[in-house]
Design a protein around this motif. Structure first.
Motif, mmCIF file in Angstrom:
data_model
loop_
_atom_site.group_PDB
_atom_site.id
_atom_site.type_symbol
_atom_site.label_atom_id
_atom_site.label_comp_id
_atom_site.label_asym_id
_atom_site.label_seq_id
_atom_site.Cartn_x
_atom_site.Cartn_y
_atom_site.Cartn_z
ATOM 1 N N SER A 55 -0.739 10.515 36.096
ATOM 2 C CA SER A 55 -1.338 10.017 37.336
ATOM 3 C C SER A 55 -1.208 11.030 38.458
ATOM 4 N N PHE A 56 -1.833 12.191 38.267
ATOM 5 C CA PHE A 56 -1.879 13.218 39.294
ATOM 6 C C PHE A 56 -3.009 12.906 40.280
ATOM 7 N N GLY A 57 -2.949 13.583 41.419
ATOM 8 C CA GLY A 57 -4.090 13.560 42.330
ATOM 9 C C GLY A 57 -3.991 12.566 43.456
ATOM 10 N N GLY A 58 -2.812 11.999 43.701
ATOM 11 C CA GLY A 58 -2.717 11.018 44.762
ATOM 12 C C GLY A 58 -3.508 9.776 44.422
ATOM 13 N N PRO A 59 -3.689 8.852 45.365
ATOM 14 C CA PRO A 59 -4.368 7.593 45.043
ATOM 15 C C PRO A 59 -5.788 7.780 44.536
ATOM 16 N N ALA A 60 -6.536 8.737 45.093
ATOM 17 C CA ALA A 60 -7.919 8.933 44.648
ATOM 18 C C ALA A 60 -7.965 9.358 43.185
ATOM 19 N N GLY A 61 -7.170 10.362 42.840
ATOM 20 C CA GLY A 61 -7.140 10.807 41.454
ATOM 21 C C GLY A 61 -6.618 9.742 40.519
ATOM 22 N N GLN A 62 -5.598 8.995 40.954
ATOM 23 C CA GLN A 62 -5.014 7.956 40.101
ATOM 24 C C GLN A 62 -5.990 6.809 39.864
ATOM 25 N N ILE A 63 -6.700 6.410 40.920
ATOM 26 C CA ILE A 63 -7.707 5.359 40.766
ATOM 27 C C ILE A 63 -8.829 5.829 39.853
ATOM 28 N N ALA A 64 -9.195 7.108 39.982
ATOM 29 C CA ALA A 64 -10.237 7.655 39.103
ATOM 30 C C ALA A 64 -9.795 7.629 37.639
ATOM 31 N N ILE A 65 -8.544 7.976 37.384
ATOM 32 C CA ILE A 65 -8.033 7.958 36.015
ATOM 33 C C ILE A 65 -8.033 6.534 35.476
ATOM 34 N N MET A 66 -7.560 5.580 36.259
ATOM 35 C CA MET A 66 -7.540 4.189 35.800
ATOM 36 C C MET A 66 -8.950 3.663 35.571
ATOM 37 N N ALA B 97 -10.392 18.774 41.821
ATOM 38 C CA ALA B 97 -11.515 18.422 40.941
ATOM 39 C C ALA B 97 -11.470 16.953 40.540
ATOM 40 N N ILE B 98 -10.269 16.425 40.297
ATOM 41 C CA ILE B 98 -10.134 15.015 39.941
ATOM 42 C C ILE B 98 -10.595 14.127 41.095
ATOM 43 N N GLN C 166 -14.264 14.063 41.151
ATOM 44 C CA GLN C 166 -14.732 13.173 40.092
ATOM 45 C C GLN C 166 -14.655 11.713 40.543
ATOM 46 N N ALA C 167 -13.609 11.382 41.293
ATOM 47 C CA ALA C 167 -13.474 10.016 41.807
ATOM 48 C C ALA C 167 -14.617 9.672 42.753
ATOM 49 N N VAL C 168 -15.006 10.625 43.597
ATOM 50 C CA VAL C 168 -16.135 10.395 44.502
ATOM 51 C C VAL C 168 -17.390 10.079 43.697
ATOM 52 N N GLN C 169 -17.621 10.861 42.644
ATOM 53 C CA GLN C 169 -18.818 10.652 41.833
ATOM 54 C C GLN C 169 -18.785 9.310 41.116
ATOM 55 N N ARG C 170 -17.657 8.994 40.510
ATOM 56 C CA ARG C 170 -17.582 7.791 39.679
ATOM 57 C C ARG C 170 -17.617 6.516 40.521
ATOM 58 N N ILE C 171 -16.752 6.428 41.506
ATOM 59 C CA ILE C 171 -16.695 5.203 42.302
ATOM 60 C C ILE C 171 -17.905 5.112 43.222
ATOM 61 N N GLY C 172 -18.332 6.258 43.762
ATOM 62 C CA GLY C 172 -19.537 6.239 44.591
ATOM 63 C C GLY C 172 -20.765 5.833 43.806
ATOM 64 N N GLY C 173 -20.850 6.270 42.555
ATOM 65 C CA GLY C 173 -21.993 5.913 41.730
ATOM 66 C C GLY C 173 -22.081 4.431 41.436
ATOM 67 N N TYR D 185 -18.781 18.456 31.386
ATOM 68 C CA TYR D 185 -18.484 18.416 29.949
ATOM 69 C C TYR D 185 -17.553 17.272 29.554
ATOM 70 N N LYS D 186 -17.158 16.416 30.524
ATOM 71 C CA LYS D 186 -16.394 15.198 30.261
ATOM 72 C C LYS D 186 -15.088 15.469 29.508
ATOM 73 N N VAL D 187 -14.443 16.573 29.826
ATOM 74 C CA VAL D 187 -13.151 16.888 29.215
ATOM 75 C C VAL D 187 -12.104 15.942 29.791
ATOM 76 N N GLY D 188 -11.132 15.571 28.983
ATOM 77 C CA GLY D 188 -10.105 14.651 29.422
ATOM 78 C C GLY D 188 -9.238 15.219 30.531
ATOM 79 N N VAL D 189 -8.627 14.333 31.304
ATOM 80 C CA VAL D 189 -7.817 14.741 32.443
ATOM 81 C C VAL D 189 -6.585 15.527 31.995
ATOM 82 N N ILE D 190 -5.919 15.068 30.941
ATOM 83 C CA ILE D 190 -4.686 15.725 30.496
ATOM 84 C C ILE D 190 -4.934 17.170 30.070
#
Length: 456
Positions: free
Chosen positions: A28-39, A131-132, A135-142, A432-437
């Motif tokens: 769960s890197f990236g602060g709340p934005a990155g963590q919410i994106a991962i979840m 970058a994470i 990605q959160a902006v794109q995913r949640i914004g979309g 390329y949808k590579v995993g976060v880890i």
């Protein structure tokens, strides 16, 4: 073409959920934005444990609370799936890995004063974090922003929230309140602006139904009961009073551990808007009032907190560790033990309110699901969250890809190695949808090699 799954996922065992929450605590890197994106990516898109609407409904409630919203969101979903113990496990495992990592790094920092190896790793992780967040902006914004021609208000809320936070320094609570008021007004006068539905195609249609779907009835344990609310609040008070009373009996009210516990209890109730909003308060108390650590040490602790998994507010564990060491809370012969005890106590008092908020308030939130006069303000907050995350993305990009100028402002000179890592990480995640880890691991290795080679 790969067939689209349409079956509802099988019931998730407690053990399977436990292993996922444990893994999340380490990635769960990236602060709340990155963590919410991962979840969101794991729970909504891949595992389909919870639907888009239910995920955002829970997130909106967590955004209104003081405390780390990503950790509270994990607690909420764990509670919804596996009752009270599910929420406790999800929330605790979100915190514990970062606590142990920060204790280890704090010990290296205070005992040796040399974190060059760690700094090299973090040099690569920071661009990955940026970058994470993108990605959160794109995913949640979309998902949160629909066709701008048919529903322009959510876009306007997102844009105004971005400008307010990125350029005008408007306090976060005011942004949330303004968004909620906008949603409430739209529910009365323009209900189509925040009507239910996905942005660019429904997640249910594209991915199949979720285990906890839009129309899944609220489980029995998640239904509101006055007796249950009173029980949760009572247990929360007892869990606060027992250790606090023991500390007062042991060290007195003026003891360092007692003062740390009381100070961070207050901090936990003031963290509206995330950790950045409360850091000035922590700095003032820990550095200027109590002298638990110095200003430069506080900045170093923030750097460690930003680049380790878990909530950014976990920087309090670093503050407590250093303070416990310096103040010799268990005596000069037990510096490490005293520092660890201080970190554990402060973590307990910082996060206990978050569990109480979710376990007590969750049933009330579930009772509002699908009711427009409640969901429209929450949907407006989701639109504001897009702007919030975008402002955080801008912050990360400026501080990762640029060095400050002579006056300390941004942008200054370009930090080309960090910028290159960020671009590659962004392409890997978004294109390329590579995993976060794998992305985090490769970026950490790249940062280490760049530091060792002298290129960064």
């Amino acid at each position: 073409m790969v067939p689209i799954p349409i079956e509802k996922p099988a019931l998730v065992s407690f053990r399977e959920a436990f292993m996922f929450w444990l893994k999340l605590g380490f990635i769960s890197f990236g602060g709340p934005a990155g963590q919410i994106a991962i979840m969101h990516r794991e729970l909504v898109e891949q595992k389909r444990w919870i639907s888009e609407k239910r995920f955002l409904h829970a997130l909106n409630y967590c955004m209104l609370l003081p405390g780390p919203e990503a950790q509270q969101l994990a607690t909420y979903i764990g509670w919804l799936m596996h009752r009270t113990w599910g929420g406790v496990v999800a929330g605790a495992l979100f915190v514990l890995p970062s606590l142990f990592i920060l204790i280890a790094l704090s010990w290296v920092y205070i005992a040796f004063g040399d974190v060059a190896l760690v700094a090299g790793i973090f040099y690569g992780i920071k661009p990955a974090v940026a970058a994470i967040v993108l990605q959160a902006v794109q995913r949640i914004g979309g998902k949160a922003l629909k066709n701008p021609l048919k529903a322009p208000v959510p876009w306007a809320v997102a844009a105004v929230s971005f400008v307010a936070l990125a350029f005008l320094d408007v306090p976060f609570p005011w942004v949330v309140l303004a968004a909620a008021l906008t949603g409430w007004l739209c529910a009365k006068y323009a209900p189509g602006q925040f009507a239910a539905g996905g942005a660019h195609g429904s997640t249910v249609v594209a991915q199949g139904p979720a285990l906890i779907d839009d129309d899944t009835p609220t489980p029995e344990h998640a239904r509101y009961k006055k007796s249950r609310l009173a029980l949760v609040l009572g247990v929360g008070v007892v869990l606060w009073l027992l250790p606090m009373g023991a500390l007062i009996a042991w060290q007195g009210w003026s003891g360092a551990l007692t003062q740390m516990s009381w100070f961070f209890t207050k901090a936990a109730l003031l963290t509206f808007g995330g950790a950045y909003a409360v850091l000035p308060y922590v700095y003032q108390g820990a550095v200027e009032q109590f002298g638990w650590l110095t200003g430069p040490q506080m900045i170093d602790g923030l750097a460690l907190g930003e680049t380790t998994p878990g909530p950014l507010i976990m920087v309090v564990a670093f503050v407590a560790f250093v303070g416990g060491w310096i103040k010799e809370v268990l005596g000069p012969d037990a510096l490490f033990q005293g520092a660890v005890l201080a970190a554990l106590l402060v973590t307990w008092f910082t996060f206990l309110p978050s569990f109480v908020f979710i376990l007590a308030g969750g049933p009330l939130v579930e009772s509002t699901h699908g009711k427009r006069h409640f969901t429209a303000p929450l949907a407006a907050i989701t639109a504001a969250v897009v702007g919030v995350i975008a402002s955080l993305a801008l912050f990360f990009i400026l501080h990762v890809a640029f060095k400050p100028d002579a006056a300390g402002g941004f942008p200054g000179n370009v930090e080309w190695p960090a910028l290159a890592i960020m671009i590659v990480a962004g392409l890997a995640l978004l294109r390329y949808k590579v995993g976060v880890i794998p992305v985090i691991a490769i970026c950490a290795l790249a940062g280490l090699l760049l530091r060792w080679s002298g290129l960064a």
